[in-house]
Design a protein around this motif. Structure first.
Motif, PDB file in Angstrom:
ATOM      1  N   ALA A 297       0.677  -1.110  -0.024  1.00 44.08           N
ATOM      2  CA  ALA A 297      -0.028   0.072  -0.076  1.00 44.08           C
ATOM      3  C   ALA A 297       0.696   1.216   0.243  1.00 44.08           C
ATOM      4  O   ALA A 297       0.526   2.129  -0.165  1.00 44.08           O
ATOM      5  CB  ALA A 297      -0.908  -0.335   1.145  1.00 44.08           C
TER       6      ALA A 297
ATOM      7  N   ASP B 181       2.449   2.436   2.414  1.00 43.45           N
ATOM      8  CA  ASP B 181       2.642   3.204   3.212  1.00 43.45           C
ATOM      9  C   ASP B 181       4.056   3.388   3.991  1.00 43.45           C
ATOM     10  O   ASP B 181       5.441   2.026   3.249  1.00 43.45           O
ATOM     11  CB  ASP B 181       2.221   1.381   4.040  1.00 43.45           C
ATOM     12  CG  ASP B 181       2.298   1.851   5.317  1.00 43.45           C
ATOM     13  OD1 ASP B 181       1.212   2.555   6.297  1.00 43.45           O
ATOM     14  OD2 ASP B 181       3.025   1.865   6.236  1.00 43.45           O
ATOM     15  N   PRO B 182       4.185   4.272   4.875  1.00 46.37           N
ATOM     16  CA  PRO B 182       5.647   4.879   5.251  1.00 46.37           C
ATOM     17  C   PRO B 182       6.190   4.066   5.371  1.00 46.37           C
ATOM     18  O   PRO B 182       8.018   3.480   4.971  1.00 46.37           O
ATOM     19  CB  PRO B 182       5.304   5.728   6.411  1.00 46.37           C
ATOM     20  CG  PRO B 182       3.821   6.569   5.439  1.00 46.37           C
ATOM     21  CD  PRO B 182       3.411   5.649   5.000  1.00 46.37           C
TER      22      PRO B 182
ATOM     23  N   ALA C 203       2.062   8.714  10.208  1.00 46.96           N
ATOM     24  CA  ALA C 203       1.548   8.036  10.179  1.00 46.96           C
ATOM     25  C   ALA C 203       1.890   6.799   9.532  1.00 46.96           C
ATOM     26  O   ALA C 203       1.492   6.935   8.175  1.00 46.96           O
ATOM     27  CB  ALA C 203      -0.263   8.753   9.879  1.00 46.96           C
ATOM     28  N   SER C 204       1.743   6.090  10.051  1.00 46.81           N
ATOM     29  CA  SER C 204       1.605   4.465   9.176  1.00 46.81           C
ATOM     30  C   SER C 204       0.618   3.603  10.462  1.00 46.81           C
ATOM     31  O   SER C 204       0.989   3.009  11.270  1.00 46.81           O
ATOM     32  CB  SER C 204       2.998   3.430   9.608  1.00 46.81           C
ATOM     33  OG  SER C 204       2.951   2.628   8.943  1.00 46.81           O
ATOM     34  N   VAL C 205       0.663   2.826   9.394  1.00 46.32           N
ATOM     35  CA  VAL C 205      -0.594   1.372   9.852  1.00 46.32           C
ATOM     36  C   VAL C 205       0.249  -0.130  10.687  1.00 46.32           C
ATOM     37  O   VAL C 205       0.015  -0.247  11.703  1.00 46.32           O
ATOM     38  CB  VAL C 205      -1.914   0.082   9.444  1.00 46.32           C
ATOM     39  CG1 VAL C 205      -2.835   1.357   8.953  1.00 46.32           C
ATOM     40  CG2 VAL C 205      -0.961   0.053   8.191  1.00 46.32           C
TER      41      VAL C 205
ATOM     42  N   VAL D 259       0.012  11.599   0.552  1.00 46.51           N
ATOM     43  CA  VAL D 259       0.596  10.761  -0.729  1.00 46.51           C
ATOM     44  C   VAL D 259       0.154   9.564  -0.745  1.00 46.51           C
ATOM     45  O   VAL D 259       1.419   9.226   0.323  1.00 46.51           O
ATOM     46  CB  VAL D 259       2.060  11.250  -0.275  1.00 46.51           C
ATOM     47  CG1 VAL D 259       2.548  10.469  -1.559  1.00 46.51           C
ATOM     48  CG2 VAL D 259       1.897  12.724  -0.613  1.00 46.51           C
ATOM     49  N   GLY D 260      -0.171   8.981  -1.174  1.00 47.04           N
ATOM     50  CA  GLY D 260      -0.966   7.462  -1.324  1.00 47.04           C
ATOM     51  C   GLY D 260      -0.541   6.806  -2.355  1.00 47.04           C
ATOM     52  O   GLY D 260       0.071   7.803  -3.016  1.00 47.04           O
ATOM     53  N   PRO D 261      -1.136   5.349  -2.299  1.00 47.65           N
ATOM     54  CA  PRO D 261      -0.879   5.068  -3.244  1.00 47.65           C
ATOM     55  C   PRO D 261      -0.909   5.153  -4.803  1.00 47.65           C
ATOM     56  O   PRO D 261      -0.465   4.987  -5.979  1.00 47.65           O
ATOM     57  CB  PRO D 261      -1.634   3.793  -3.530  1.00 47.65           C
ATOM     58  CG  PRO D 261      -1.722   3.646  -1.888  1.00 47.65           C
ATOM     59  CD  PRO D 261      -2.130   4.767  -1.597  1.00 47.65           C
TER      60      PRO D 261
ATOM     61  N   THR E 227      -4.099   6.020   6.328  1.00 49.97           N
ATOM     62  CA  THR E 227      -3.548   5.685   5.697  1.00 49.97           C
ATOM     63  C   THR E 227      -4.425   5.266   3.920  1.00 49.97           C
ATOM     64  O   THR E 227      -3.889   4.671   3.145  1.00 49.97           O
ATOM     65  CB  THR E 227      -2.392   5.257   5.737  1.00 49.97           C
ATOM     66  OG1 THR E 227      -2.256   3.991   5.257  1.00 49.97           O
ATOM     67  CG2 THR E 227      -1.205   5.913   6.593  1.00 49.97           C
TER      68      THR E 227
ATOM     69  N   MET F 278      -6.227  11.542  -1.258  1.00 46.60           N
ATOM     70  CA  MET F 278      -5.266  10.017  -1.376  1.00 46.60           C
ATOM     71  C   MET F 278      -4.771  10.442  -2.366  1.00 46.60           C
ATOM     72  O   MET F 278      -3.053  10.428  -1.854  1.00 46.60           O
ATOM     73  CB  MET F 278      -5.645   8.628  -2.660  1.00 46.60           C
ATOM     74  CG  MET F 278      -6.639   7.698  -1.612  1.00 46.60           C
ATOM     75  SD  MET F 278      -6.188   7.865  -0.133  1.00 46.60           S
ATOM     76  CE  MET F 278      -4.982   5.996  -0.147  1.00 46.60           C
TER      77      MET F 278
END
Lengths: 680, 195
Positions: free
Chosen positions: A239, A241-242, A298-300, A384-386, B77, B127
């Motif tokens: 994903a 993710d950072p 932020a990260s899961v 800033v995502g996928p 996220t 996003m």
């Protein structure tokens, strides 16, 4: 035991600081007799950290809930294997795990490095001890795993349900092993710079370590993808993710190094670049640790926010300044022996491959940090995502895939037009044939079409290389095809192991492209009701709700929702997804109910079932259904990649000692001829 | 074996028979619970938050496409669609989903829905940032950096080759006494075993 653990940490810290000081000062003062003390100190640090680790494990196994870490990550009814993995499940325990593995690697480096590199070893010990001292200091002054509570709870909180997965037992250690082992090549690079022994000696000394590190990172990242896929339940495996990005960054620069180091070994070029890559890879591993542990982004996946981030930031800055200053001071000594003769050469292809790998690393880093930068510059937050990462990185990834096929086809030094024509005909034909088949099948999506076409091209390259190698062996030795195939790999593991890795990479790309065709939908089903989904391969899947059953397991109440699956009208079994309410030994809920997905994996596509919940406590269930094409191939690609890596690093099969001496002799002559002095 | 009331109590043979049956016979499958009937689960609290039935309209491709472009603001996220169909404890994504449905019901196009979200929550609702203004640097810099570095590398190598050519042939390069045909054969052989 906590007292013993804490004492062991202090002892490890003091010995590591002592070792670092003695290692550097002893070498500078010209006192070689201190080398033995330094080596013994490295082993002593390892011993102390083993004692500290055993103390923590004892606390975990005996349910000593007075220890804050034990109470936070375990409970009495936690299955034993998760009690073992709880060691690295939390911030504090994982720091101890990091430190003990680092000290193990530091000891192995002292033990296994050939004596011809003995003069590098005090510096290597100094660097590894300094890094170990830093990690132990973070525990002592910021996050001690032996911190005690003011009271003793009757039971612990238990492990986060998402970490109660076999993937989380092995994925974090693999990734940590990758991150941590980078310290050894870094230590050798710094040792080479400090001692001015900048010949290929340090490169040979770290070859296995870089491969080990790359292999562990590769396996760790793949297992992380698998864990995300089977446990997080969002239907994918990556994903951007950072924290995922943080693990990908050192892998990219390490991959670049594994290619560029061949140019240094064969041609005496790219010495500065290679040192820069090793230093950069180490700094990126620390940066990844900073991202995971600081809570700055932020990260899961990240640990809970804590002040240890400041420690890592300070260490990152100090390590970067010292390393690059040292590199700068040795700059004149790192002149290339020869210049690149042609842009149509394998050296040039490797250069551009390095440029792309480092460029992708920069792009991933840039995207990861861009929200912070944007907020600093414009004062507004962005996500800033996928979609961002895919837009920027997919074209770069495709260029890289193309170079994976182009590089092996070009000769070293200079390729002639006739040579290029001869080399490219088969792979280009394979790519073109793939394109024709895709277009005939009606596939029109640009990126998947490009990916499959380039994969055809790379497959053509690899097959051609194997075919020619086998043909040459058959001609020279009269061997049968299977024998020639096996001996080909055995006699040149590095080259053909590398090709196997390329096959793994192309399988990855094909599998990634498959997700462009995924199908997903939500549905609410009462018992007996059905929903139909049509897969990209043309199959019609029917999912019929069976019901929801509940039962108690060791540390959870399980609600299992089951659907019956048919493929084109033929029964294909049952698929179950679960809701798990974890409880402690007093049956008190410990976390929010978690979801376990149901997966029916196949070569073509995965059926992926997510049980969202029930309507009004009845058996009317809300589901998300996914059909994810080619996912199985991601795991297979990871296996092939790891297998290729193991073949490459397997002992023996490299150049003979005579050939190595010959090469080193030639290199020495080149140095003398160029009027250079070495510090041998 | 019978008792005084005439009912038979299980004997050793019965136990043996039952044990043998357990070993030999395939396990009898439980009846599939709830088939055809809408049963209730024993402990609804173990299922998490009770859900409402999904409306087929919620699965519309355009709704999914919009939600895949909107970020959930719970800190996960993920995008709104993925979060609401994955993290069932999240209360943000179902609310954002209802907002999307409400805006669509008002007749707004997909782009207008996205714009409405940006107007309400700021650019972080998307996003990925829109490629304009400062954000353009985010999209273009990696590509520009790689292209510039590639061009610089090409120029540098070309210049060095030109300097080397002007300086004359390398003293290290030995003179080879071989015909063109022999060199071609050598090249072919090297190609086959080249690493």
């Amino acid at each position: 035991m906590t007292l013993l653990g804490q004492f062991a940490l202090w002892a490890a810290f003091l010995i590591a600081v002592w070792c670092a000081v003695i290692a550097f000062s002893g070498r500078w003062q010209g006192r070689p007799e201190l080398a033995a003390t330094v080596t013994r100190s490295v082993y002593a640090v390892f011993g102390c950290l083993v004692v500290a680790s055993l103390a923590l494990w004892k606390g975990l196994i005996t349910h000593d809930f007075n220890i804050e870490y034990v109470a936070a990550y375990t409970s009495r009814n936690l299955p034993p294997y998760y009690i073992v993995s709880a060691f690295w499940a939390g911030q504090k325990g994982s720091l101890l795990f990091w430190a003990v593995v680092l000290s193990l690697f530091a000891s192995l480096a002292q033990l296994l490095t050939p004596r011809r590199n003995a003069d590098l070893m005090p510096y290597v010990a100094g660097v590894t001890s300094a890094v170990a001292a830093f990690f132990v200091s973070v525990m002592l002054f910021g996050a001690s795993p032996f911190e005690r509570l003011g009271y003793t709870p009757a039971d612990g909180r238990g492990l986060n349900p998402q970490l109660q997965n076999v993937g989380m037992v092995i994925h974090p250690p693999m990734l940590y092993l990758g991150y941590i082992s980078i310290t050894i090549p870094f230590a050798f690079a710094i040792a080479a710079l400090l001692s001015r022994r900048l010949d290929t000696g340090w490169i040979h000394a770290i070859r296995k370590w870089t491969l080990v590190s790359w292999l562990f990172l590769s396996i760790g990242i793949t297992l992380g993808m698998w864990w995300a896929y089977v446990e997080l339940g969002w239907g994918g495996y990556w994903a951007w993710d950072p924290v995922e990005n943080a693990s990908f960054l050192p892998w990219l620069t390490m991959t670049a190094f594994l290619h560029s180091v061949m140019i240094q070994e064969k041609r005496g070029m790219l010495k500065r670049w290679n040192l820069g890559l090793i230093v950069g890879t180490f700094l990126l591993s620390i940066f990844g640790t900073f991202i995971t542990r600081s809570g700055v982004i932020a990260s899961v996946h990240s640990f809970t926010q804590s002040n240890v981030g400041y420690f890592f930031l300070a260490f990152l800055v100090v390590a970067a300044v010292l390393s690059f200053t040292l590199l700068y001071t040795r700059w004149p000594l790192l002149e290339a022996d020869v210049q690149l003769e042609s842009m149509l050469s394998r050296e040039a292809a490797f250069l551009f491959n390095n440029l792309l790998l480092v460029g992708i690393a920069f792009s991933v880093l840039w995207g990861t940090l861009f929200p912070i930068l944007s907020e600093a510059v414009r004062g507004s937050k962005i996500t800033v995502g996928p979609p961002f990462f895919n837009r920027v990185n997919v074209p770069l990834g495709l260029l890289l895939l193309a170079l994976t096929g182009i590089g092996p086809l070009i000769a070293w030094r200079k390729a002639s037009t006739a040579n290029l024509r001869r080399q490219f005909v088969t792979p280009v034909s394979a790519g073109a044939a793939t394109l024709v088949v895709l277009l005939a099948a009606g596939v029109r999506d640009l990126y998947p079409v490009m990916t499959f076409t380039l994969a055809g091209f790379v497959a053509g390259t690899v097959l051609q290389e194997f075919y020619r190698g086998i043909r040459a062996r058959r001609r020279m030795h009269g061997e049968s095809v299977p024998v020639a195939f096996l001996r080909l790999i055995e006699r040149n593991r590095r080259r053909y192991g590398g090709y196997i890795v390329h096959v793994g990479v192309l399988i990855y790309f094909v599998a990634f492209a498959g997700m462009a065709f995924k199908v997903e939908r939500e549905a609410t089903l009462k018992p007996g009701e059905s929903v139909e989904l049509r897969s990209p391969f043309g199959h019609t899947y029917t999912f019929t709700q069976v019901g929801i059953s509940q039962y108690e397991a060791l540390n959870r109440v399980v609600s299992a929702a089951t659907v019956q699956v048919t493929v084109d009208g033929k029964p294909a079994g049952l698929l179950t997804s679960e809701k798990r309410q974890h409880v402690d030994s007093f049956k008190r809920p410990t976390f929010e109910p978690s979801t376990e997905v149901g997966i029916r994996s196949g070569l073509r596509e995965d059926l992926y079932l997510v049980f969202a919940g029930a309507v009004g406590g009845t058996e009317e269930a809300v589901y998300r259904f996914n059909i994810n094409p080619l996912v199985w191939w991601v795991w297979f690609g990871g296996f092939v990649l790891a297998f290729g890596g193991i073949v490459t690093m397997w002992p023996g099969g490299g150049p003979t000692i005579a050939r190595t001496r010959q090469a080193q002799g030639g290199y020495g002559v080149a140095l003398v001829g160029a009027g250079k002095e070495t510090d041998r | 074996m019978t008792d005084q009331a005439g009912s038979r109590t299980p004997g050793r043979r019965d136990f043996l028979r039952a044990g043998l049956a357990l070993v030999i016979l395939p396990p009898v499958q439980d009846s599939l619970s709830g088939r055809g009937d809408l049963g209730t689960v024993r402990d609804p609290s173990a299922l998490g938050r009770p859900l409402a039935p999904t409306d087929p309209a919620e699965n519309a491709a355009e709704i999914q496409a919009i939600e895949l472009k909107l970020a959930c603001n719970c800190g996960c996220t993920l995008d709104v669609f993925t979060c609401r169909t994955t993290d069932f404890s999240c209360t943000y994504s179902p609310r954002l989903h209802r907002e999307v449905l409400a805006l669509r019901e008002q007749g707004l196009s997909a782009q207008q829905v996205l714009d409405a979200f940006v107007a309400k929550y700021g650019e972080k609702a998307l996003m990925a940032p829109k490629p304009r203004g400062f954000n353009l640097a985010g999209y273009l810099l990696p590509g520009v950096a790689i292209t510039t570095a590639g061009a610089a590398l090409t120029w540098l190598i070309s210049r060095r080759r030109a300097v080397a050519a002007a300086a004359g042939p390398s003293a290290a390069a030995p003179e080879v006494q071989a015909s063109d045909e022999e060199l071609a054969r050598l090249q072919r052989a090297l190609d086959e075993v080249d690493d």
